[in-house]
Design an enzyme around this catalytic site. Structure first.
Site, PDB file in Angstrom:
ATOM      1  N   ASP A  57       7.173  20.393  -7.711  1.00  0.00           N
ATOM      2  CA  ASP A  57       6.563  19.609  -6.627  1.00  0.00           C
ATOM      3  C   ASP A  57       5.072  19.827  -6.380  1.00  0.00           C
ATOM      4  O   ASP A  57       4.532  19.360  -5.377  1.00  0.00           O
ATOM      5  CB  ASP A  57       7.354  19.724  -5.324  1.00  0.00           C
ATOM      6  CG  ASP A  57       6.965  20.851  -4.376  1.00  0.00           C
ATOM      7  OD1 ASP A  57       5.982  21.558  -4.628  1.00  0.00           O
ATOM      8  OD2 ASP A  57       7.656  21.019  -3.371  1.00  0.00           O
TER       9      ASP A  57
ATOM     10  N   CYS B 184      25.463   6.710   9.903  1.00  0.00           N
ATOM     11  CA  CYS B 184      24.886   7.899  10.542  1.00  0.00           C
ATOM     12  C   CYS B 184      23.368   7.766  10.686  1.00  0.00           C
ATOM     13  O   CYS B 184      22.682   7.320   9.755  1.00  0.00           O
ATOM     14  CB  CYS B 184      25.221   9.144   9.719  1.00  0.00           C
ATOM     15  SG  CYS B 184      24.552  10.684  10.399  1.00  0.00           S
TER      16      CYS B 184
ATOM     17  N   CYS C 199      19.714  12.242  11.627  1.00  0.00           N
ATOM     18  CA  CYS C 199      18.397  12.763  11.246  1.00  0.00           C
ATOM     19  C   CYS C 199      17.278  11.993  11.927  1.00  0.00           C
ATOM     20  O   CYS C 199      16.268  12.578  12.353  1.00  0.00           O
ATOM     21  CB  CYS C 199      18.229  12.727   9.730  1.00  0.00           C
ATOM     22  SG  CYS C 199      18.380  11.091   8.973  1.00  0.00           S
TER      23      CYS C 199
ATOM     24  N   CYS D  49      14.403  13.692  15.217  1.00  0.00           N
ATOM     25  CA  CYS D  49      12.968  13.933  15.009  1.00  0.00           C
ATOM     26  C   CYS D  49      12.245  14.061  16.349  1.00  0.00           C
ATOM     27  O   CYS D  49      12.277  13.138  17.169  1.00  0.00           O
ATOM     28  CB  CYS D  49      12.358  12.806  14.185  1.00  0.00           C
ATOM     29  SG  CYS D  49      10.587  13.066  13.866  1.00  0.00           S
TER      30      CYS D  49
ATOM     31  N   CYS E 264       4.887  13.434  11.425  1.00  0.00           N
ATOM     32  CA  CYS E 264       5.890  14.424  11.008  1.00  0.00           C
ATOM     33  C   CYS E 264       5.411  15.838  11.326  1.00  0.00           C
ATOM     34  O   CYS E 264       4.283  16.217  10.987  1.00  0.00           O
ATOM     35  CB  CYS E 264       6.159  14.275   9.518  1.00  0.00           C
ATOM     36  SG  CYS E 264       7.254  15.521   8.826  1.00  0.00           S
TER      37      CYS E 264
ATOM     38  N   CYS F  97       9.322  21.976   9.819  1.00  0.00           N
ATOM     39  CA  CYS F  97      10.332  21.513  10.779  1.00  0.00           C
ATOM     40  C   CYS F  97      11.641  21.302  10.031  1.00  0.00           C
ATOM     41  O   CYS F  97      11.655  20.707   8.951  1.00  0.00           O
ATOM     42  CB  CYS F  97       9.865  20.211  11.424  1.00  0.00           C
ATOM     43  SG  CYS F  97      11.009  19.510  12.634  1.00  0.00           S
TER      44      CYS F  97
ATOM     45  N   CYS G 231      15.473  17.341  11.127  1.00  0.00           N
ATOM     46  CA  CYS G 231      16.185  16.242  10.469  1.00  0.00           C
ATOM     47  C   CYS G 231      17.100  16.753   9.373  1.00  0.00           C
ATOM     48  O   CYS G 231      18.134  16.139   9.077  1.00  0.00           O
ATOM     49  CB  CYS G 231      15.193  15.210   9.924  1.00  0.00           C
ATOM     50  SG  CYS G 231      14.120  15.795   8.594  1.00  0.00           S
TER      51      CYS G 231
ATOM     52  N   CYS H  81      22.058  17.123   9.512  1.00  0.00           N
ATOM     53  CA  CYS H  81      22.786  16.306   8.532  1.00  0.00           C
ATOM     54  C   CYS H  81      24.247  16.748   8.432  1.00  0.00           C
ATOM     55  O   CYS H  81      24.527  17.923   8.176  1.00  0.00           O
ATOM     56  CB  CYS H  81      22.125  16.415   7.167  1.00  0.00           C
ATOM     57  SG  CYS H  81      22.962  15.462   5.871  1.00  0.00           S
TER      58      CYS H  81
END
Length: 377
Positions: free
Chosen positions: A136, A193, A196, A200, A216, A243, A246, A250
């Site tokens: 990443d 659903c 999430c 926030c 965010c 954070c 979210c 789940c």
């Protein structure tokens, strides 16, 4: 890979498991790539905020072969980092800072890249094909690749969701010139659903499957370089790095217990450190405390900005001395956050007295704006 009739992917998976990866799957690079259009829409809306590198690398990010034209297959690997307890419990500890679960241990970039290089070295020796490894930091969209390979699907929070590990998977990718039989892609199991989205704290999802990074908390506390919009600061709560909200809500996380023995070890001192202690860190102490942690990449000043916002959100008068000490900080970013924190903690007469004694000597326009704001409340 060999003259054997057995599936060569079985041995790759065994090797990956031996290195601590809970899941290893494969995808080709010829399938349609809708992620390109989603990325373009994201950038056109300006939702990347300060992350200018996303626009600068958009052409290379558009497709894995844009990054490396010779790539023919991707080996996509997942490492479970599910927490021992509900990370949202820390939100109630107002005098302590909350660091995202992924950043409570050794920097996952270093850990995973080392393991990928081991697996890649073995794979290259067996196939003779060139390869590249990614965790990443390069312009490669790992989550769409993980979806194509069947590790999971991108949920309404835009993160990967796995039926086996919920929202708690680190991803690593090996692109290779070798042709490997692809696994079937995963399908979306979010259904109706929206847990999430509703969780926030700063309303960063304009719609399901869309993220506005500018709102965010992870972006604001890690990537954003300047003062945070005052409107958004209360939503940060005591979140000082990243954070988990979210991710943590789940419903698929109930399956993340599997493979727990493989997860990366967390440091006890990074679970919920005292805000007053963190506010006192100078640059050397910051570097020492967060050595080998992802937190170090934000730098001391940005991190203390977050700590001071958390102090202001605490409404705890016992934290006034910690904030007051930062009014003389060398960093305007830190001084401005200290002003805001004290404006939240002190009665107005005391705030106005501080303004009279400090604002006249201030030269930075962003800090002066903070003083003006607290005096106008």
């Amino acid at each position: 890979m060999t003259t054997s009739t057995s599936d060569p992917r079985d041995e790759i998976r065994r090797r990956a498991a031996g290195l601590g990866f809970e899941v290893c799957r494969f995808t080709g690079l010829d399938a349609p790539w809708p992620a390109t259009a989603r990325l373009q829409a994201f950038l056109e809306a300006g939702r990347q905020g300060d992350m200018d590198w996303m626009a600068a690398t958009a052409d290379r990010r558009a497709h894995p072969r844009s990054l490396w034209p010779d790539a023919r297959s991707a080996v996509v690997l997942g490492l479970n980092y599910g927490p021992e307890a509900d990370p949202l419990e820390g939100l109630a500890l107002r005098d302590r800072g909350l660091i995202s679960v992924y950043a409570r241990g050794e920097d996952y970039h270093d850990v995973i890249k080392g393991r990928l290089k081991q697996l890649g070295g073995w794979l290259a020796s067996r196939t003779g094909a060139g390869l590249k490894v990614f965790v990443d930091t390069a312009p490669l969209m790992e989550k769409p690749l993980a979806h194509q390979a069947g590790l999971g699907w991108q949920g309404k929070h835009t993160n990967l969701v796995s039926r086996d590990f919920g929202s708690w998977l680190f991803l690593g990718v090996i692109l290779t010139e070798a042709v490997l039989t692809p696994d079937a892609p995963e399908t979306d199991h979010c259904g109706q659903c929206r847990a999430c989205l509703d969780a926030c704290p700063t309303a960063a999802f304009p719609a399901p499957y869309q993220l506005d990074a500018r709102r965010c908390v992870s972006y604001l506390t890690i990537e954003h370089k300047g003062p945070v919009d005052p409107e958004l600061r209360p939503g940060l709560g005591n979140r000082i790095y990243g954070c988990d909200d979210c991710l943590a809500v789940c419903p698929w996380n109930k399956f993340a217990q599997a493979g727990r023995e493989q997860r990366l070890a967390a440091r006890d001192d990074l679970a919920a450190p005292p805000l007053a202690e963190l506010a006192a860190l100078d640059d050397a102490a910051f570097r020492a405390r967060f050595a080998r942690s992802p937190v170090k990449r934000t730098g001391r000043d940005r991190f203390l900005r977050n700590v001071l916002y958390a102090i202001g959100n605490s409404r705890d008068p016992d934290l006034v001395p910690a904030a007051r000490a930062r009014l003389e900080d060398a960093s305007p970013l830190v001084r401005g956050a200290a002003v805001w924190a004290l404006g939240r903690l002190l009665p107005l007469p005391e705030t106005l007295e501080l303004a009279r004694s400090h604002a006249d000597a201030e030269t930075d326009p962003t800090v002066l704006a903070e003083w003006a704001a607290v005096q106008s409340t």
